[in-house]
Every structure is written in C-alpha cells, then in structure tokens.
Design a protein around this motif. Sequence first.
Motif, PDB file in Angstrom:
ATOM      1  N   ASP A   1       0.695  -1.108  -0.002  1.00 40.17           N
ATOM      2  CA  ASP A   1       0.173   0.009   0.020  1.00 40.17           C
ATOM      3  C   ASP A   1       0.933   1.174  -0.088  1.00 40.17           C
ATOM      4  O   ASP A   1       1.985   1.172   0.145  1.00 40.17           O
ATOM      5  CB  ASP A   1      -0.835   0.177   1.191  1.00 40.17           C
ATOM      6  CG  ASP A   1      -1.965  -0.889   1.204  1.00 40.17           C
ATOM      7  OD1 ASP A   1      -2.445  -1.627   0.028  1.00 40.17           O
ATOM      8  OD2 ASP A   1      -2.368  -1.685   2.359  1.00 40.17           O
TER       9      ASP A   1
ATOM     10  N   ASN B   1       1.195   3.531   1.978  1.00 39.34           N
ATOM     11  CA  ASN B   1       1.805   3.770   3.459  1.00 39.34           C
ATOM     12  C   ASN B   1       3.065   2.777   3.707  1.00 39.34           C
ATOM     13  O   ASN B   1       3.556   3.109   4.739  1.00 39.34           O
ATOM     14  CB  ASN B   1       0.815   3.782   4.499  1.00 39.34           C
ATOM     15  CG  ASN B   1       0.007   2.475   4.547  1.00 39.34           C
ATOM     16  OD1 ASN B   1       0.245   1.609   3.552  1.00 39.34           O
ATOM     17  ND2 ASN B   1      -0.742   2.180   5.549  1.00 39.34           N
TER      18      ASN B   1
ATOM     19  N   ASN C   1       6.885  10.218   1.346  1.00 38.43           N
ATOM     20  CA  ASN C   1       5.816  10.937   1.470  1.00 38.43           C
ATOM     21  C   ASN C   1       4.887  10.821   0.241  1.00 38.43           C
ATOM     22  O   ASN C   1       5.549  10.593  -0.669  1.00 38.43           O
ATOM     23  CB  ASN C   1       6.520  12.312   1.311  1.00 38.43           C
ATOM     24  CG  ASN C   1       5.418  13.472   1.445  1.00 38.43           C
ATOM     25  OD1 ASN C   1       4.884  13.569   0.271  1.00 38.43           O
ATOM     26  ND2 ASN C   1       5.326  14.522   2.249  1.00 38.43           N
ATOM     27  N   SER C   2       3.542  10.689   0.749  1.00 36.07           N
ATOM     28  CA  SER C   2       2.712  10.615  -0.510  1.00 36.07           C
ATOM     29  C   SER C   2       1.812  11.990  -0.265  1.00 36.07           C
ATOM     30  O   SER C   2       1.920  12.581   0.783  1.00 36.07           O
ATOM     31  CB  SER C   2       1.676   9.436  -0.342  1.00 36.07           C
ATOM     32  OG  SER C   2       1.256   9.156   0.959  1.00 36.07           O
TER      33      SER C   2
ATOM     34  N   ASP D   1      -1.252  12.508   1.146  1.00 36.47           N
ATOM     35  CA  ASP D   1      -1.780  12.541   2.506  1.00 36.47           C
ATOM     36  C   ASP D   1      -1.243  11.573   3.491  1.00 36.47           C
ATOM     37  O   ASP D   1      -1.808  11.747   4.659  1.00 36.47           O
ATOM     38  CB  ASP D   1      -3.331  11.854   2.182  1.00 36.47           C
ATOM     39  CG  ASP D   1      -4.260  12.917   1.239  1.00 36.47           C
ATOM     40  OD1 ASP D   1      -3.964  14.029   1.181  1.00 36.47           O
ATOM     41  OD2 ASP D   1      -5.132  12.217   0.804  1.00 36.47           O
ATOM     42  N   ALA D   2       0.040  11.186   3.250  1.00 32.24           N
ATOM     43  CA  ALA D   2       0.670  10.458   4.233  1.00 32.24           C
ATOM     44  C   ALA D   2       2.106  10.593   4.335  1.00 32.24           C
ATOM     45  O   ALA D   2       2.592  11.032   3.102  1.00 32.24           O
ATOM     46  CB  ALA D   2       0.255   9.051   4.362  1.00 32.24           C
TER      47      ALA D   2
ATOM     48  N   GLY E   1       5.979   8.540   6.023  1.00 31.40           N
ATOM     49  CA  GLY E   1       6.794   7.940   6.885  1.00 31.40           C
ATOM     50  C   GLY E   1       8.067   8.155   7.189  1.00 31.40           C
ATOM     51  O   GLY E   1       8.867   8.883   6.453  1.00 31.40           O
TER      52      GLY E   1
ATOM     53  N   SER F   1       4.199   4.861   9.602  1.00 31.69           N
ATOM     54  CA  SER F   1       3.830   5.845   8.575  1.00 31.69           C
ATOM     55  C   SER F   1       2.540   6.577   9.286  1.00 31.69           C
ATOM     56  O   SER F   1       1.911   5.951   9.874  1.00 31.69           O
ATOM     57  CB  SER F   1       3.273   4.894   7.339  1.00 31.69           C
ATOM     58  OG  SER F   1       2.406   6.040   6.698  1.00 31.69           O
ATOM     59  N   TYR F   2       2.261   7.941   8.847  1.00 28.01           N
ATOM     60  CA  TYR F   2       1.036   8.781   9.624  1.00 28.01           C
ATOM     61  C   TYR F   2       0.326   9.420   8.695  1.00 28.01           C
ATOM     62  O   TYR F   2       0.757   9.749   7.520  1.00 28.01           O
ATOM     63  CB  TYR F   2       1.926   9.690  10.380  1.00 28.01           C
ATOM     64  CG  TYR F   2       0.958  10.420  11.306  1.00 28.01           C
ATOM     65  CD1 TYR F   2       0.722  10.019  12.366  1.00 28.01           C
ATOM     66  CD2 TYR F   2       0.690  11.975  10.978  1.00 28.01           C
ATOM     67  CE1 TYR F   2      -0.258  10.696  13.297  1.00 28.01           C
ATOM     68  CE2 TYR F   2      -0.161  12.681  11.442  1.00 28.01           C
ATOM     69  CZ  TYR F   2      -0.671  11.955  12.667  1.00 28.01           C
ATOM     70  OH  TYR F   2      -1.448  12.713  13.697  1.00 28.01           O
ATOM     71  N   ASP F   3      -0.860   9.121   8.856  1.00 27.93           N
ATOM     72  CA  ASP F   3      -2.028   9.612   7.815  1.00 27.93           C
ATOM     73  C   ASP F   3      -2.351  11.013   8.357  1.00 27.93           C
ATOM     74  O   ASP F   3      -2.844  11.376   9.240  1.00 27.93           O
ATOM     75  CB  ASP F   3      -2.987   8.741   7.861  1.00 27.93           C
ATOM     76  CG  ASP F   3      -4.525   9.248   7.083  1.00 27.93           C
ATOM     77  OD1 ASP F   3      -4.091  10.555   6.613  1.00 27.93           O
ATOM     78  OD2 ASP F   3      -5.197   8.669   6.741  1.00 27.93           O
TER      79      ASP F   3
ATOM     80  N   ASN G   1      -0.682   4.897  10.476  1.00 28.02           N
ATOM     81  CA  ASN G   1      -1.494   3.925   9.575  1.00 28.02           C
ATOM     82  C   ASN G   1      -0.644   2.777   9.256  1.00 28.02           C
ATOM     83  O   ASN G   1      -1.125   2.015   8.585  1.00 28.02           O
ATOM     84  CB  ASN G   1      -1.868   4.350   8.183  1.00 28.02           C
ATOM     85  CG  ASN G   1      -1.072   5.360   7.561  1.00 28.02           C
ATOM     86  OD1 ASN G   1       0.338   5.111   7.675  1.00 28.02           O
ATOM     87  ND2 ASN G   1      -1.428   6.165   6.469  1.00 28.02           N
ATOM     88  N   PHE G   2       0.472   2.841   9.834  1.00 28.34           N
ATOM     89  CA  PHE G   2       1.393   1.598   9.574  1.00 28.34           C
ATOM     90  C   PHE G   2       2.594   1.638  10.427  1.00 28.34           C
ATOM     91  O   PHE G   2       3.101   2.554  10.608  1.00 28.34           O
ATOM     92  CB  PHE G   2       2.011   1.547   8.207  1.00 28.34           C
ATOM     93  CG  PHE G   2       2.844   0.512   7.820  1.00 28.34           C
ATOM     94  CD1 PHE G   2       2.322  -0.826   7.531  1.00 28.34           C
ATOM     95  CD2 PHE G   2       4.253   0.580   7.737  1.00 28.34           C
ATOM     96  CE1 PHE G   2       3.330  -1.852   7.323  1.00 28.34           C
ATOM     97  CE2 PHE G   2       5.263  -0.401   7.564  1.00 28.34           C
ATOM     98  CZ  PHE G   2       4.745  -1.845   7.413  1.00 28.34           C
TER      99      PHE G   2
END
Length: 625
Positions: A499, A501, A568-569, A571-572, A574, A583-585, A592-593
């Motif tokens: 995923d 994240n 980095n994406s 919305d999250a 890590g 990983s942080y939302d 979130n992970f």
Amino acid sequence: MKTVVKDLRGFFLYFAFWLLMSFIDRFIFLISFSDKVNFSNLKDVLRIYFHGLPLDFSLVSYICVLPFLSYLVLNYHDNNSLKRKLFKCYNFILIIIFQIITFSNVNIYREWGDKISKRAIDAIAEDAVGAAASAESTPILIPVLGIVLLTAGSYWLFLKIFNHVVFPKKLPVWKLAIHFFVGGFILFGFIRGGFGRAPLNPSKAYFSSNTFYNHAAVNTHYSLMREYFTRNQRMRSPYKYFATDAEAKELLKSAFIENPDSSYNILKTTRPNVVVLVLESFVGDLIESMGGEKGITPHFEEMIQEGVFFDQIYSASDRSDKGLVGLFSGFPAQGPESIIKYIDKHENMPAIGQEFFKAGYKTSFYHGGQSEFYNMKSYMLTHGVEHVVDIMNFNPLLPKTSWGIYDHIVLERMLEDLDKVEGPFFSSMFTLVNHEPFELKEYKFGKDNNVNKFKSTAFYTDQSIHDFIEIAKTKAWYKNTLFILVADHGHRLPAEKWDINMPQRFHIPLLFFGDVIKEEYRGKKVHLIGNQTDLAKTLLKQLNLPSDRYIWSRDLFNHSMPEVAFYNSKDAFGIVTPEEVISYDRVGNRVNFVSNEKYPQAKADSLLNIAKAYYQEVYEDFMKY
C-alpha cells in the motif's frame, strides 16, 4: 466552409486583437528591461515571441470563450444595440485589467525578479503600505501614465475595428452547430495547448538557459490566471505539529548529524564526466539483489557486481515530479503540493546542474517525452542545464509510445551528442517506457496483465541501459565517466501488495558505476538506509563541489550518517530506521502503519515526532521559495 469562415470573421478579428495585446505586453516587458535583451540580435527577440505563442493563444482563447458563447446564445436576439453594449463593456473592463497587470508586472519584476503572481498580489493585499515601500525604488508615474494611455489606445483600436464588424444573426440551427464545433475546436485546442497527453503550462515557453528570456516568453496574464485557477496550498501548510520552527529543528538534528572526517571517496578523480540515468518506476522489487524476481533486470544485476550499490534507499515520494526535484535538488516531497509546478519557486531553489555548470561542465538533459510535462524543461534550463533534448528534437516518424520516443532511441541520441562534447560533461536522462500503459512491440513476459507488462517494460529498460553502457565503453570518454542509475520513485507493481503507506512502495535502487570508481570499491554493496534526496550532496562531495546549499541532503559516503529515511505521499508520510518504520496519515491524524509492533511506544513517538518535524520544516521552506 467559406460561408462559415465568412460568418466567423468577427471572431477571428477578435482573436487577433487580443493576440496583439499579448504581443504589446511582451514588448513593454522587453523594453522595460532592455539591458537584459540583445536587441541587435533580432533572432533572440523573435525566439522569445515564437516560444511564447502557445501561451498567448491559450490566453486569447480563454478571453474569447464568453463572447463566442454569447454570440451563439444571443443569435436570435433582435436587440443589436444591447448586444454591442455588453460586448463593449466586457472588453473595456478586460482592457483596463489587462493594462494594469502589464505595467504592475514591470515594477514587481524589477523588485522581486519574478513576474506578477498570486503571491505578489496577496502580499499587496495583506500589507499595502509595505508593498508600496518596497516599490519606492521603481518609477510610479510612468506605469500609471502607461496604463492610462495604453488603455485609451487599446479601446480606441477596439472600437475602430469592431464598430464596422457585422455579426451574423438568426442563423439556422445547423449553421450555428457548425460554428459551435469549429470555434469550440479551435478554442479548446489552443486553451489546452493541443490534444497531446500533457496539458499546456508555462514551461512550454521555456527555451533558453537565459532566465530572463524564458520569463519574457511566458505570457504574463496566462501565468497569473493559471495561478488563481489552479488549486494549491502553496501558502498554507498541511503540516503544523509544533508551535515554533526552533522546536521542530531541534528534533531534526539527530537525522542530519555528520562527522566530516568520516567521509570517504570512491573515485579516482574529482573531475569525471557524470551521467545520471533516472529510471521511471524502477522499484526495488524489479531487482533480484533487492528481493525481486530473478530475470527481470539481469543486466542491472551484472552492473551491481562492478559498481557501488545502495540497496536501502527510499524515494522522496510516489510521483516523478517530486522524484526529479528530490534527486537533482536534494529537496524532499511536499505532500499535496509539488514545487516544480511553480516556476517562481523552483527557480529559487538549488540544483546540482548549477554546480556542474559553474565548475565548467557542459550540461544536458534528455527525455523522450514532452519536457514541458511537470515543468521539467523550465526546471532544467533554470538550473544550469544548457541543452534540453525532448520529443521535439526527434523525427516525428520514429517509433514511440503514448508518452514519447522509445528510451533506446533517446539513449542512442545521447551517445551521439556526448561524442561531440569538449571538456567534462554532466548529462542526465529520464526514461519513460516503464510507465503505464507499458507499451512495447514485444513483451518478454507477455501482456496478459499489467504485472507482466510492467516486468516486460522493466526488462526493456534494463536491456536499453545495457546497450547504452556497452556502446559507451567503446568511447574515449568512458574511462573518465561516472554513471549513476537511480529510480524516480517506486511502484505498486510487480508485487501488488504494498500500500501507499508501506516503505516497500518507495524502495528504490541507487548504483554508482564506471571505470572511474576505485578498484577496491567495485562490487561493494552498501546497506545504509538513506534517501533519494541524499544523492545531491553525495555526488557533490565526491567531486569536491559546493554542497552547503543542499540542507536536506546528506552524504551517503559518510560512515557517521544517521540511518534514517523519509517518504511521502499526498496524504501520508513515513520514517524508516533499522528498527522501525512508521507511517502517519496527516488527514486522519493517525498512524496507519508500523513494521514492528513490539517497538517501545516512547521510541515510536519520538520517531514520529522527527517525521512530523521533518515535513513541517520542508513545507516551511517550500512556502519561502
């Protein structure tokens, strides 16, 4: 068709009128900064106008949309007087706004070095007194007089032309439909900049290593309008976790502490040629040495045995625009934003092409697609890259994918050009075939599903790079050339189990290769955890070139470098360490992970705070550029 053209003559005249306004705007800009323009070389001036045409056409088309639609809708309305009054009112207001922007732009550019932008207008709105104070060194009377005179002159010309134009009325429905499709096709085509994959953006006008010429080519009003209608967060941070920058920076110290005495050099010389090959979507799962399936990239495996290979590198983000900036500027990704989209911002950040150019290197960038995509062209040209070669430099009859010319053809062109370079060179190439929809003539692993298509395009990329290297070995410049192979970002394929994240999604290879590497380092695998953004400082340090400006980049050839990476994406985000990955939302404000459920909570909280501080400060820098 002749009847349609005759009926639309007013439309064409209207288009020409506003095109003239754009030409006048550019002329005023050039005259205002005549010291920056070589008017004795008419070719330079003509090139500025020529490369600005797509943006000029787009702006004029936007202006024409409302009158064109009104012309169609009001075709059966008998009150011609009302229609003319509305038409005159619309254009009088537009002319006033247009000229205010034209002359304000000159003053703003003189003070800021950037064209008028939303940022400039917002600054004036927030602090009009301060803005006026900052403009004290620029003449005010001349712009005001210019606005009045040019508005009056433009409106006089408008009346002169359109008082005598008779617009057709009460046309039959079939003829109106033809007008709608002909006019709509023209306007939509110009607005979008054609019907290719990449929509129009200001980068289209960039053509020179002379920054001012590029600025002059960009249509002032188009650029400003685009800023207001492009949704962004360029002045509003989505990462606000700590009350002060000082608190965030204190947390970040542990990730950037390095002992200069712990650095080591792997090269035989400090002035090699450098070739950087940026491989589209070349995720670690494609490489056997990184846990991937055997046989997808066999030649890359062979090169690993002869080079210096980093197998624990993570990309800055999940998109090419952010990966390119991460690689060449050492600047991390910004979540929902992308600094390369904003020319006024990315022009102010450093990039390694500048250091090579200043050191006397010949610089170039190759891409088989449209270099305007993601503003790659403007980014390269404003950062020390003298020559940008893209799809427009190739025969249009050459085989291509929907993204552009096949990579092996571009690499062949690159070899031909490098043979002609005198002195050391820094050249980079960005591949494109290993990208959806994964188009090839022959698929090594079949084309029954996307996994096999992806593996096939990766195999093709691997073969293309191999062929490039093998031919390069026959060249006189090969023995003094450092090759760097690195991905722009990871991918969900071929594993289809990571995923956005998860760190595996961002796990990418980094390989240093070539005879210029000392024998004792060849075949060395480095398991140090690092970032794609670390390449900038790492490379510059090896060549003893200035690297102090790359504050977000670290030296991978330094034994004391902390083992931590960030990804980095939209919305999250890590953080990766040898013991834990978190990983942080940011939207849901939750973790979130985690990779290690048994990791002590206090230490996990500390790691997460470092990641939060990292992206808070990155975004602060993004907003300051």
